[in-house]
Motif scaffolding. Structure first.
Motif, PDB file in Angstrom:
ATOM      1  N   ARG A   1      29.435  -6.862  45.584  1.00 52.42           N
ATOM      2  CA  ARG A   1      28.088  -6.469  44.351  1.00 52.42           C
ATOM      3  C   ARG A   1      29.011  -6.949  42.799  1.00 52.42           C
ATOM      4  O   ARG A   1      27.968  -7.444  41.738  1.00 52.42           O
ATOM      5  CB  ARG A   1      27.253  -5.027  44.779  1.00 52.42           C
ATOM      6  CG  ARG A   1      26.424  -4.873  45.325  1.00 52.42           C
ATOM      7  CD  ARG A   1      26.191  -3.172  45.406  1.00 52.42           C
ATOM      8  NE  ARG A   1      25.164  -3.187  45.956  1.00 52.42           N
ATOM      9  CZ  ARG A   1      23.964  -1.930  45.833  1.00 52.42           C
ATOM     10  NH1 ARG A   1      24.366  -0.921  44.313  1.00 52.42           N
ATOM     11  NH2 ARG A   1      23.224  -1.607  46.771  1.00 52.42           N
ATOM     12  N   PHE A   2      30.399  -6.371  42.914  1.00 50.85           N
ATOM     13  CA  PHE A   2      30.685  -6.669  41.306  1.00 50.85           C
ATOM     14  C   PHE A   2      31.662  -7.705  41.098  1.00 50.85           C
ATOM     15  O   PHE A   2      31.884  -8.254  39.913  1.00 50.85           O
ATOM     16  CB  PHE A   2      31.108  -5.680  41.011  1.00 50.85           C
ATOM     17  CG  PHE A   2      29.711  -4.001  40.649  1.00 50.85           C
ATOM     18  CD1 PHE A   2      28.334  -4.262  40.673  1.00 50.85           C
ATOM     19  CD2 PHE A   2      30.021  -2.984  41.233  1.00 50.85           C
ATOM     20  CE1 PHE A   2      27.340  -3.639  40.293  1.00 50.85           C
ATOM     21  CE2 PHE A   2      28.606  -2.312  41.764  1.00 50.85           C
ATOM     22  CZ  PHE A   2      27.647  -2.557  40.839  1.00 50.85           C
ATOM     23  N   GLY A   3      31.916  -7.869  42.059  1.00 50.46           N
ATOM     24  CA  GLY A   3      33.159  -8.979  42.811  1.00 50.46           C
ATOM     25  C   GLY A   3      34.806  -8.063  42.746  1.00 50.46           C
ATOM     26  O   GLY A   3      34.887  -7.088  42.371  1.00 50.46           O
ATOM     27  N   VAL A   4      35.502  -9.440  42.608  1.00 47.07           N
ATOM     28  CA  VAL A   4      37.027  -9.365  43.036  1.00 47.07           C
ATOM     29  C   VAL A   4      37.755  -9.010  42.041  1.00 47.07           C
ATOM     30  O   VAL A   4      38.167  -7.486  42.450  1.00 47.07           O
ATOM     31  CB  VAL A   4      37.759 -10.577  43.886  1.00 47.07           C
ATOM     32  CG1 VAL A   4      38.211 -11.269  42.136  1.00 47.07           C
ATOM     33  CG2 VAL A   4      38.917  -9.911  44.417  1.00 47.07           C
ATOM     34  N   THR A   5      37.207  -8.915  40.785  1.00 49.00           N
ATOM     35  CA  THR A   5      38.532  -8.198  39.790  1.00 49.00           C
ATOM     36  C   THR A   5      38.064  -6.766  39.699  1.00 49.00           C
ATOM     37  O   THR A   5      38.830  -6.029  38.399  1.00 49.00           O
ATOM     38  CB  THR A   5      37.856  -9.094  38.369  1.00 49.00           C
ATOM     39  OG1 THR A   5      38.497 -10.520  38.282  1.00 49.00           O
ATOM     40  CG2 THR A   5      38.703  -8.592  37.208  1.00 49.00           C
ATOM     41  N   GLU A   6      36.177  -6.346  39.478  1.00 47.84           N
ATOM     42  CA  GLU A   6      36.315  -4.823  39.619  1.00 47.84           C
ATOM     43  C   GLU A   6      36.672  -4.433  40.564  1.00 47.84           C
ATOM     44  O   GLU A   6      37.532  -3.031  40.131  1.00 47.84           O
ATOM     45  CB  GLU A   6      33.954  -5.137  39.266  1.00 47.84           C
ATOM     46  CG  GLU A   6      34.042  -3.493  39.892  1.00 47.84           C
ATOM     47  CD  GLU A   6      33.503  -3.373  38.411  1.00 47.84           C
ATOM     48  OE1 GLU A   6      33.333  -1.628  38.095  1.00 47.84           O
ATOM     49  OE2 GLU A   6      33.928  -3.281  37.538  1.00 47.84           O
ATOM     50  N   VAL A   7      37.260  -4.695  41.743  1.00 46.78           N
ATOM     51  CA  VAL A   7      37.469  -3.982  42.808  1.00 46.78           C
ATOM     52  C   VAL A   7      38.702  -3.704  42.176  1.00 46.78           C
ATOM     53  O   VAL A   7      39.561  -2.687  42.485  1.00 46.78           O
ATOM     54  CB  VAL A   7      36.916  -3.497  44.126  1.00 46.78           C
ATOM     55  CG1 VAL A   7      37.772  -5.466  44.484  1.00 46.78           C
ATOM     56  CG2 VAL A   7      36.878  -2.476  45.583  1.00 46.78           C
ATOM     57  N   ASN A   8      39.776  -4.529  42.226  1.00 47.62           N
ATOM     58  CA  ASN A   8      40.999  -4.607  41.794  1.00 47.62           C
ATOM     59  C   ASN A   8      40.980  -4.313  40.851  1.00 47.62           C
ATOM     60  O   ASN A   8      42.645  -3.071  40.771  1.00 47.62           O
ATOM     61  CB  ASN A   8      41.476  -6.225  42.388  1.00 47.62           C
ATOM     62  CG  ASN A   8      41.437  -6.887  43.360  1.00 47.62           C
ATOM     63  OD1 ASN A   8      41.446  -5.865  44.398  1.00 47.62           O
ATOM     64  ND2 ASN A   8      41.709  -7.895  43.487  1.00 47.62           N
ATOM     65  N   THR A   9      40.046  -4.250  39.718  1.00 47.86           N
ATOM     66  CA  THR A   9      40.844  -3.250  38.744  1.00 47.86           C
ATOM     67  C   THR A   9      40.899  -1.666  38.956  1.00 47.86           C
ATOM     68  O   THR A   9      41.556  -0.976  38.201  1.00 47.86           O
ATOM     69  CB  THR A   9      39.681  -3.364  37.555  1.00 47.86           C
ATOM     70  OG1 THR A   9      39.922  -4.679  37.282  1.00 47.86           O
ATOM     71  CG2 THR A   9      40.895  -2.453  35.797  1.00 47.86           C
TER      72      THR A   9
END
Length: 329
Positions: free
Chosen positions: A236-244
């Motif tokens: 839903r929100f992308g790889v940078t969101e989940v990794n942050t």
């Protein structure tokens, strides 16, 4: 909704480190993981064969093989190293924070692999997060004099495995239902851990009730909660969101571990966790509304899954982004 999903993900993912600590004293990692996934995979396969058959019809053997590879990396490889590190004496909070270096690796690879680009302010925040990792790891290593120094390298292997799974999934063009991916991942892990337990002679579960408490904890909170929400937020929100969000696992897990198991939590640990939290704030502030471009002039969606992520900047001229336009899953 985004805040609630993020908060639930942080709590459920952090619970996996606590569950691993609960089961660490009762059985080897292969035994605990086998009994975590074997019954779960059987239930998921039964549900898929009856109630979710339509979700499998459009998938090819190649799609299923990719999902099996993703499961082997994101579940089997990642979890085995986490559990092994905790059994070697690395604290749950330190293990969580070492795993939190994932954004640095993912940020470095997102550009060439997924055409998702991280701003300078975000890079500063990600590097600040690494400083927090070093502070907490050094504090934990000083407190745990009986823990081998090489044991602190084991969580890095798990982090690398999860990063590889994230990009392998991110490069897929096929839309796979979450119920299907969860079933394939868990079935793959069940097979691998059963083979590992059989090869090491650790198939038989212990009789201790604490073992089964740990198994129920891990299946409910970690697999359905943490692992399921990981892929949902990623899509839903992308790889940078989940990794942050990974930077938030460490303070939650460290406080949880200190309260539940009496793990060390001194001034240096607190300072390192504070640096990690500051890194999260810096990365999030580095995502300005202009990153997606002005209204009516936004770049095409990247592989149909990251268009809602304001933290990434796909290049409109990239040939790989043209003509895809598939809704995010």
């Amino acid at each position: 909704m985004r805040f609630l999903l993020s908060a639930a993900f942080v709590l459920c993912w952090s619970s996996g480190f606590i569950g691993a600590k609960l089961g660490a004293g009762t059985a080897p990692a292969a035994t605990l993981l086998m009994w975590r996934f074997l019954p779960l995979a059987a239930v998921l396969l039964l549900v898929s064969a009856t109630a979710a058959r339509a979700s499998w019809r459009h998938l090819t053997a190649r799609d299923l093989a990719r999902q099996a590879a993703v499961g082997a990396l994101s579940q089997s490889g990642y979890l085995f190293t986490v559990y092994s590190a905790i059994q070697l004496g690395v604290s749950s909070g330190t293990t969580a924070l070492i795993d939190g270096t994932q954004p640095l690796v993912a940020g470095a690879l997102a550009g060439p692999l997924l055409r998702q680009y991280v701003s300078r302010r975000q890079w500063l925040g990600l590097c600040l997060g690494l400083v927090g990792v070093v502070l907490v790891t050094c504090a934990d290593a000083s407190a745990g004099a009986d823990v081998s120094r090489w044991a602190y390298l084991v969580p890095f292997l798990g982090m690398s495995s999860l990063v590889a799974a994230t990009f392998l999934e991110g490069r897929s063009r096929t839309r796979v239902a979450p119920s299907v991916s969860m079933t394939v991942h868990c079935a793959t892990s069940a097979v691998l851990f059963t083979a590992l337990a059989a090869g090491t002679g650790t198939l038989r579960p212990p009789a201790a009730p604490s073992f089964w408490v740990a198994v129920c904890w891990l299946v409910t909170l970690s697999t359905f909660g943490g692992y399921g929400l990981y892929w949902l937020i990623l899509r839903r929100f992308g790889v940078t969101e989940v990794n942050t969000l990974m930077f938030l696992m460490a303070p939650v897990t460290a406080l949880w571990g200190a309260a539940m198991f009496g793990e060390p939590f001194g001034p240096q640990t607190a300072a390192g966790l504070a640096v990690g939290l500051a890194a999260v704030v810096l990365v999030r502030r580095g995502a300005g509304p202009s990153a997606a471009g002005p209204a009516g002039n936004r770049p095409p969606r990247a592989r149909g899954r990251t268009s809602g992520d304001p933290l990434v900047r796909p290049r409109a001229g990239d040939r790989r982004l043209r003509g895809v336009g598939r809704p995010g899953r």
